[in-house]
Design a protein around this motif. Structure first.
Motif, PDB file in Angstrom:
ATOM      1  N   ASP A 407      -8.508   8.576  -3.159  1.00 52.96           N
ATOM      2  CA  ASP A 407      -7.404   9.460  -2.800  1.00 52.96           C
ATOM      3  C   ASP A 407      -7.610   9.969  -1.376  1.00 52.96           C
ATOM      4  OD1 ASP A 407      -9.278  11.581  -2.915  1.00 52.96           O
ATOM      5  OD2 ASP A 407      -8.786  12.011  -4.998  1.00 52.96           O
ATOM      6  N   ALA A 408      -6.702  10.837  -0.944  1.00 53.83           N
ATOM      7  CA  ALA A 408      -6.761  11.311   0.439  1.00 53.83           C
ATOM      8  C   ALA A 408      -8.021  12.131   0.704  1.00 53.83           C
ATOM      9  CB  ALA A 408      -5.514  12.126   0.754  1.00 53.83           C
ATOM     10  N   ARG A 409      -8.490  12.823  -0.314  1.00 49.63           N
ATOM     11  CA  ARG A 409      -9.706  13.617  -0.125  1.00 49.63           C
ATOM     12  C   ARG A 409     -10.927  12.716   0.085  1.00 49.63           C
ATOM     13  NH1 ARG A 409      -9.367  19.163  -3.743  1.00 49.63           N
ATOM     14  NH2 ARG A 409      -7.329  19.816  -2.949  1.00 49.63           N
ATOM     15  N   ASP A 410     -10.914  11.547  -0.528  1.00 53.44           N
ATOM     16  CA  ASP A 410     -11.995  10.594  -0.273  1.00 53.44           C
ATOM     17  C   ASP A 410     -12.013  10.181   1.198  1.00 53.44           C
ATOM     18  OD1 ASP A 410     -13.114  10.388  -2.856  1.00 53.44           O
ATOM     19  OD2 ASP A 410     -11.518   9.031  -3.481  1.00 53.44           O
ATOM     20  N   LEU A 411     -10.844   9.953   1.761  1.00 54.94           N
ATOM     21  CA  LEU A 411     -10.799   9.566   3.171  1.00 54.94           C
ATOM     22  C   LEU A 411     -11.258  10.708   4.065  1.00 54.94           C
ATOM     23  CD1 LEU A 411      -7.594   7.346   3.579  1.00 54.94           C
ATOM     24  CD2 LEU A 411      -9.888   6.774   2.758  1.00 54.94           C
ATOM     25  N   ARG A 412     -10.913  11.930   3.690  1.00 53.84           N
ATOM     26  CA  ARG A 412     -11.395  13.068   4.490  1.00 53.84           C
ATOM     27  C   ARG A 412     -12.915  13.228   4.350  1.00 53.84           C
ATOM     28  NH1 ARG A 412      -8.502  14.511   8.695  1.00 53.84           N
ATOM     29  NH2 ARG A 412     -10.178  16.027   8.882  1.00 53.84           N
ATOM     30  N   ASP A 452      -8.366  10.755  11.001  1.00 61.89           N
ATOM     31  CA  ASP A 452      -8.014  12.102  11.458  1.00 61.89           C
ATOM     32  C   ASP A 452      -6.569  12.173  11.920  1.00 61.89           C
ATOM     33  OD1 ASP A 452      -8.840  14.765  11.796  1.00 61.89           O
ATOM     34  OD2 ASP A 452      -9.028  14.471  13.957  1.00 61.89           O
ATOM     35  N   ASP A 453      -6.091  11.106  12.562  1.00 67.23           N
ATOM     36  CA  ASP A 453      -4.702  11.078  12.997  1.00 67.23           C
ATOM     37  C   ASP A 453      -3.742  11.038  11.810  1.00 67.23           C
ATOM     38  OD1 ASP A 453      -5.500  11.081  15.610  1.00 67.23           O
ATOM     39  OD2 ASP A 453      -5.255   8.915  15.910  1.00 67.23           O
ATOM     40  N   ALA A 454      -4.146  10.399  10.735  1.00 65.78           N
ATOM     41  CA  ALA A 454      -3.221  10.138   9.634  1.00 65.78           C
ATOM     42  C   ALA A 454      -3.237  11.199   8.558  1.00 65.78           C
ATOM     43  CB  ALA A 454      -3.537   8.785   9.001  1.00 65.78           C
ATOM     44  N   VAL A 455      -4.401  11.648   8.129  1.00 68.45           N
ATOM     45  CA  VAL A 455      -4.512  12.450   6.911  1.00 68.45           C
ATOM     46  C   VAL A 455      -4.760  13.916   7.258  1.00 68.45           C
ATOM     47  CG1 VAL A 455      -5.732  12.712   4.714  1.00 68.45           C
ATOM     48  CG2 VAL A 455      -5.461  10.432   5.719  1.00 68.45           C
ATOM     49  N   VAL A 456      -4.020  14.795   6.595  1.00 64.57           N
ATOM     50  CA  VAL A 456      -4.173  16.233   6.834  1.00 64.57           C
ATOM     51  C   VAL A 456      -5.578  16.666   6.420  1.00 64.57           C
ATOM     52  CG1 VAL A 456      -1.716  16.683   6.526  1.00 64.57           C
ATOM     53  CG2 VAL A 456      -3.245  16.842   4.552  1.00 64.57           C
ATOM     54  N   GLU A 457      -6.034  17.814   6.919  1.00 63.57           N
ATOM     55  CA  GLU A 457      -7.417  18.236   6.682  1.00 63.57           C
ATOM     56  C   GLU A 457      -7.677  18.578   5.219  1.00 63.57           C
ATOM     57  OE1 GLU A 457      -8.918  21.239   9.211  1.00 63.57           O
ATOM     58  OE2 GLU A 457      -8.418  20.184  11.072  1.00 63.57           O
ATOM     59  N   ASP A 458      -6.717  19.176   4.551  1.00 64.22           N
ATOM     60  CA  ASP A 458      -6.926  19.586   3.160  1.00 64.22           C
ATOM     61  C   ASP A 458      -5.817  18.994   2.293  1.00 64.22           C
ATOM     62  OD1 ASP A 458      -7.930  20.807   0.920  1.00 64.22           O
ATOM     63  OD2 ASP A 458      -6.999  22.749   1.328  1.00 64.22           O
ATOM     64  N   PRO A 459      -5.897  17.707   2.007  1.00 61.07           N
ATOM     65  CA  PRO A 459      -4.801  17.040   1.288  1.00 61.07           C
ATOM     66  C   PRO A 459      -4.846  17.337  -0.209  1.00 61.07           C
ATOM     67  CG  PRO A 459      -6.558  15.494   1.683  1.00 61.07           C
ATOM     68  CD  PRO A 459      -6.984  16.768   2.355  1.00 61.07           C
ATOM     69  N   PRO A 460      -3.735  17.157  -0.897  1.00 65.93           N
ATOM     70  CA  PRO A 460      -3.731  17.278  -2.357  1.00 65.93           C
ATOM     71  C   PRO A 460      -4.439  16.083  -2.984  1.00 65.93           C
ATOM     72  CG  PRO A 460      -1.594  16.548  -1.588  1.00 65.93           C
ATOM     73  CD  PRO A 460      -2.395  16.845  -0.359  1.00 65.93           C
ATOM     74  N   PHE A 572      -0.137   6.120   3.439  1.00 69.65           N
ATOM     75  CA  PHE A 572      -1.509   6.372   2.973  1.00 69.65           C
ATOM     76  C   PHE A 572      -2.166   5.086   2.512  1.00 69.65           C
ATOM     77  CE2 PHE A 572      -4.333   7.063  -0.643  1.00 69.65           C
ATOM     78  CZ  PHE A 572      -5.362   7.742  -0.007  1.00 69.65           C
ATOM     79  N   THR A 573      -1.465   4.292   1.716  1.00 68.86           N
ATOM     80  CA  THR A 573      -2.064   3.040   1.237  1.00 68.86           C
ATOM     81  C   THR A 573      -2.348   2.084   2.395  1.00 68.86           C
ATOM     82  OG1 THR A 573       0.142   2.140   0.757  1.00 68.86           O
ATOM     83  CG2 THR A 573      -1.035   3.218  -1.062  1.00 68.86           C
ATOM     84  N   ASP A 574      -1.513   2.150   3.446  1.00 69.94           N
ATOM     85  CA  ASP A 574      -1.789   1.327   4.627  1.00 69.94           C
ATOM     86  C   ASP A 574      -3.096   1.761   5.292  1.00 69.94           C
ATOM     87  OD1 ASP A 574       0.494  -0.151   4.243  1.00 69.94           O
ATOM     88  OD2 ASP A 574       1.699   0.946   5.724  1.00 69.94           O
ATOM     89  N   VAL A 575      -3.261   3.072   5.432  1.00 63.33           N
ATOM     90  CA  VAL A 575      -4.490   3.585   6.047  1.00 63.33           C
ATOM     91  C   VAL A 575      -5.690   3.249   5.157  1.00 63.33           C
ATOM     92  CG1 VAL A 575      -5.733   5.667   6.757  1.00 63.33           C
ATOM     93  CG2 VAL A 575      -3.303   5.425   7.286  1.00 63.33           C
ATOM     94  N   ARG A 576      -5.529   3.410   3.851  1.00 58.91           N
ATOM     95  CA  ARG A 576      -6.612   3.084   2.925  1.00 58.91           C
ATOM     96  C   ARG A 576      -6.982   1.607   3.026  1.00 58.91           C
ATOM     97  NH1 ARG A 576      -5.523   4.762  -3.143  1.00 58.91           N
ATOM     98  NH2 ARG A 576      -4.103   2.975  -3.023  1.00 58.91           N
ATOM     99  N   ALA A 577      -5.982   0.757   3.200  1.00 58.80           N
ATOM    100  CA  ALA A 577      -6.260  -0.677   3.360  1.00 58.80           C
ATOM    101  C   ALA A 577      -7.017  -0.933   4.664  1.00 58.80           C
ATOM    102  CB  ALA A 577      -4.953  -1.467   3.336  1.00 58.80           C
TER     103      ALA A 577
END
Length: 921
Positions: A407-412, A452-460, A572-577
């Motif tokens: 999830d987004a928190r994993d990327l952060r 950092d450009d893509a995902v907010v600092e404290d995502p759900p 998000f899935t693009d960034v995760r890929a």
């Protein structure tokens, strides 16, 4: 274990509701697993399976009734499933998790469900079910294959970790293949060898689950020596040693099928055929368990290795030295004592180093160099350790990323780790000796900036509900968000403008998920409602309305928000890929962080506990002021001891129980293990050889389930040692032969010592209470005596815990029994018996230091002189004055076991000795 489709439902299959029919279909498909069937906010089980799940998880069962009948059911809450899944896994259930694969809001009838994951003890990937800083392996053993070990050796041989190395020698054709994988981290490796080697390697790997190929199954009659039954089938249960045994589709073990599967990960030609079959079958199983249609993206490197390229520590030695588990199941292990790591990555690496120490002196000394550098540069070490505390478990994180489950928190979390890397590099730059470590840390600056450009600092946590992507990252998303924002601003101003237009001062504008946006007017002001208001909902005290413009804005806002959520998920899935595409670089960084953490942890232990850097390449084990690394932390008055064991020496260790013999022998072995793992050692100084294997046989235990007594198990362990030890091995044996009659036990112990010395020329520590074995010091060149001293004052015995040259003259067994709390009557009777049989020898034969041992040691192991020493005052004739007959008589007396000699035998022996002395006169 209840699995598969419930019989009650199968009997009435045609009458079941569509949902229960779906449950039965999936339960039949996964008939060896407990099916957990998603229904709303619960994973449900039914009928017999529900009874079993409720029992294991301590859940309440309910009766579910519909038009087709009444069924027992129980449910596991989806939001709190981990603790219940963990209980089921501990009970060795396989779990098939069936999730809803359609949005219930988008279907008018039955929601389609499918098994998205099979969870077994060895294929767990969820962090909540995994122990931090340790590996969870599923292993696979196969038998057969033509074997091309000579060809593999010619191509470059094996390496103990990682890729091949050219100095490895070809070895005999292996019969068994072994592979293991940690699905959560992507670590995967394969090897091949004999059944004994595979069994030993399984003990080191300690898998949670064992997958078995053809001819490796539950055997009915297993040959005790070879582990093969009359049908030529290996007993998988014995190999598993407590791990869950899994049978899987035999088709994946076909050589061609296994090779094709392995080819998606590595070149099958680099592996021995048996190893390739094991690896290919295992990866097919791992893919199936994860519900993946293709290769596991984070398993991007399958190593082939030869266990003989590392210091081999078998299961017995692992237990005996308490590297990872204690005998009693509690207290500290060696790993616990050394574990000063700051990250899960470092903790796993340190565990791996202790489990598989090195044989390559150059690589060992490179670790020593790094530990020394960290120890010398205190500020660097402390700063690096602080920063390592920011490092997340990248190995498991990248596994989730490549499986599309991050999830987004994993990327952060990945971003936070990458942010710390430049600072770690800067800190390491202050210690030039650590440049190679610094250079291995890839900052991955491009990936860090992208996240950092893509995902907010404290995502759900939910990646489908929006709020993940930063403003400015995507122009289309910004436009859609702008539309929604403008609509919400218009709605926010609507209340004040409508109050002014209508004159209804208590008018309110609101929103709910069911009815959308509305204008609410109380019943007392309904007469002021304008004609363009359309009724939307009637309440008890008010009415809700909407206007054409409000409806248009609502459609615009909700449509924009829906499009924004959908677009955010796509982005998000693009960034995760993109992150997944860099899996290998991330794993390389994870490897570097793990090494930095493990080395700095070893340095911390060395500094804080006064460990010394060992010197490798010595022609023996030479330790000054050695300590036991675990015991010294709980015993503030721990007594250090030296070790002086030239290669090939067999040291016979005697002395009272509780005097420290076992601790001493273990600490010598642990110094060797620690040194070759790359650690400093608990000593003032140490010069050590590079040994090939460490063997131990310590403690007493039986195997009731396996039908083995304590003595039989002892003999099996001794057999393994005497078969496998070499002149480069270190052997630690404690009380060999004590589980049988005295005569037999003494004979076995003596023969074992002679074999270690004469045949194997191994370096050994051999503790014994058979004091007559100390005669061997005078008969064998490389046998020497050590004893642990004790003093007696009155009736009290004090153990000095000090190793000294020479043999002990007393065991103080009765005194130890008294210290243990044995009733006085038993102690007094035992002392009387000892005094009666020994003529007081056991109680009073002490030398100047109260032990009687130094004189024995000075006698060079001469049994005649020791007998004189122990007979007491008036018998102190120098041994040089004894005649040959007298010396022979005294030696024969000492060798006589009074407790095992009948009266007739004793009289005959005394008569013979008397005749010998008369002839001498």
């Amino acid at each position: 274990m209840v699995t598969g489709a419930p019989a009650k439902m199968l009997d009435r299959r045609d009458e079941l509701t569509p949902m229960l029919a779906q449950y039965v279909d999936l339960a039949e498909e996964y008939d060896d697993a407990v099916l957990l069937f998603r229904v709303g906010d619960f994973y449900k089980a039914f009928c017999e399976t529900a009874d079993e799940v409720a029992r294991v998880c301590e859940l309440t069962r309910i009766e579910r009734e519909d038009s087709t009948g009444t069924y027992t059911a129980c449910g596991i809450p989806v939001d709190n499933a981990a603790k219940y899944l963990d209980r089921l896994l501990e009970a060795e259930f396989r779990l098939a998790v069936a999730d809803q694969v359609e949005d219930p809001e988008e279907t008018n009838g039955l929601v389609d469900r499918a098994v998205t994951q099979v969870i077994t003890p060895g294929t767990v990937v969820d962090d909540e079910l995994l122990a931090a800083g340790s590996n969870t392996y599923v292993a696979c053993v196969t038998r057969g294959g033509t074997g091309n070990a000579a060809e593999v050796g010619a191509r470059g041989g094996y390496q103990d970790a990682g890729e091949v190395r050219g100095d490895a020698e070809p070895h005999p054709e292996p019969e068994y293949g072994l592979a293991h994988v940690d699905v959560s981290t992507g670590e995967c490796a394969a090897t091949a060898g004999s059944l004994a080697e595979v069994r030993e390697e399984l003990a080191r790997i300690a898998p949670a689950e064992l997958l078995t190929g053809p001819s490796v199954g539950a055997a009915d009659e297993v040959d005790a020596a070879e582990g093969v039954d009359t049908d030529d089938e290996v007993d998988a249960t014995a190999l598993a040693d407590g791990a869950m045994v899994t049978d899987y589709d035999p088709a994946v073990f076909e050589p061609d099928a296994a090779s094709d599967r392995l080819d998606a990960y590595a070149d099958p030609g680099r592996f021995d055929p048996a190893a390739a079959t094991a690896a290919g079958a295992l990866l097919a199983y791992a893919e199936w368990a994860q519900g993946d249609d293709g290769p596991l993206g984070h398993v991007n490197r399958v190593r082939r290795y030869d266990p003989r390229r590392s210091l081999r520590i078998d299961a017995t030695a692992l237990r005996g030295l308490e590297l990872f588990e204690t005998h009693a199941g509690g207290g500290a292990t060696l790993f616990d004592t050394l574990d000063e790591t700051r990250s899960a990555l470092g903790r796993r690496r340190l565990r791996a180093w202790l489990r598989r120490p090195l044989l390559d002196r150059e690589r060992v000394e490179a670790r020593h160099d790094a530990v020394a550098a960290f120890a010398d540069h205190t500020l660097v070490r402390e700063e690096v350790r602080d920063l390592l505390g920011e490092a997340y478990d990248l190995e498991r994180l990248v596994g989730r990323v490549t499986r599309g489950r991050a999830d987004a928190r994993d990327l952060r979390s990945l971003h936070a780790t990458l942010e710390a890397v430049p600072e770690i590099r800067d800190a390491l730059a202050e210690a030039p000796e650590l440049d190679s470590l610094r250079d291995s840390l890839d900052p991955l600056a491009d990936l860090r900036e992208r996240i950092d450009d893509a995902v907010v600092e404290d995502p759900p946590t939910d990646v489908t509900d929006g709020g993940l992507i930063r403003d400015g990252f995507d122009a289309d998303l910004d436009d859609v968000r702008g539309t929604a924002r403008e609509g919400r601003e218009w709605v926010a101003n609507l209340e004040s403008s409508e109050r002014e237009r209508t004159g209804i001062d208590n008018l309110e504008v609101g929103y709910n998920r069911v009815h959308g946006y509305y204008i609410e007017v109380t019943n007392g002001r309904l007469d002021a409602v304008p004609d363009d208001y359309t009724r939307r909902q009637t309440l008890k005290n008010s009415e809700r309305f909407y206007t054409p413009e409000l409806k248009r804005r609502e459609d615009e806002i909700l449509g924009a928000e829906e499009r924004a959520d959908r677009l955010e998920y796509e982005l998000f899935t693009d960034v995760r890929a993109e992150v997944a595409a860099e899996a290998e670089r991330i794993q390389g960084l994870a490897d570097a962080i793990a090494r930095v953490d493990a080395l700095s942890a070893l340095a911390t232990a060395a500094v804080e506990r006064n460990y010394a850097r060992p010197e490798l390449g010595a022609d023996g084990v030479f330790v000054e002021g050695g300590r036991h690394p675990v015991v010294e932390r709980t015993e503030p008055e721990f007594v250090p001891n030296d070790a002086d064991l030239p290669t090939g020496t067999v040291a016979l260790v005697t002395g009272p129980n509780m005097s420290g013999k076992s601790t001493y022998m273990r600490q010598v072995a642990l110094c060797v293990v620690l040194a070759q793992a790359g650690s400093f050692v608990p000593a003032q100084s140490a010069r050590l050889p590079v040994v090939d294997r460490v063997f131990t046989r310590v403690g007493a235990s039986d195997d009731i389930a396996g039908g083995e007594s304590t003595f039989m198990r002892e003999m099996r362990e001794l057999t393994d040692i005497l078969h496998d030890a070499t002149g480069d091995s270190l052997v630690v044996l404690d009380e060999v032969g004590r589980g049988t009659a005295t005569t037999d036990g003494r004979a076995i112990a003596r023969a074992a010592v002679e074999f270690l010395h004469d045949e194997l020329e191994a370096t050994a520590l051999f503790a014994t209470h058979y004091h007559d074995l100390t005669e061997l010091a005078g008969e064998r060149e490389r046998v020497r005596n050590l004893h642990f001293a004790a003093t007696r004052e009155g009736g009290d015995v004090t153990f000095l815990h000090r190793a000294k040259p020479g043999a002990a003259a007393a065991s103080y067994g009765v005194e130890v029994a008294e210290l243990a709390g044995v009733p006085d009557a038993v102690v007094d009777r035992a002392r009387a018996l000892v005094d009666g049989e020994d003529g007081g020898v056991g109680a009073d034969a002490t030398g100047a230091d109260g032990t009687g041992a130094d004189a024995a040691g000075d006698a060079g192991g001469d049994p005649a002189q020791r007998t004189l020493d122990e007979l007491g005052p008036g018998t102190d004739r120098p041994r040089e004055e004894l005649t040959d007959a007298e010396r022979e008589t005294l030696a024969a007396l000492r060798a006589t076991d009074v407790a095992d000699t009948t009266p007739i035998e004793a009289l005959n022996r005394l008569n013979d000795l008397q005749r010998l002395l008369e002839a001498d006169d």
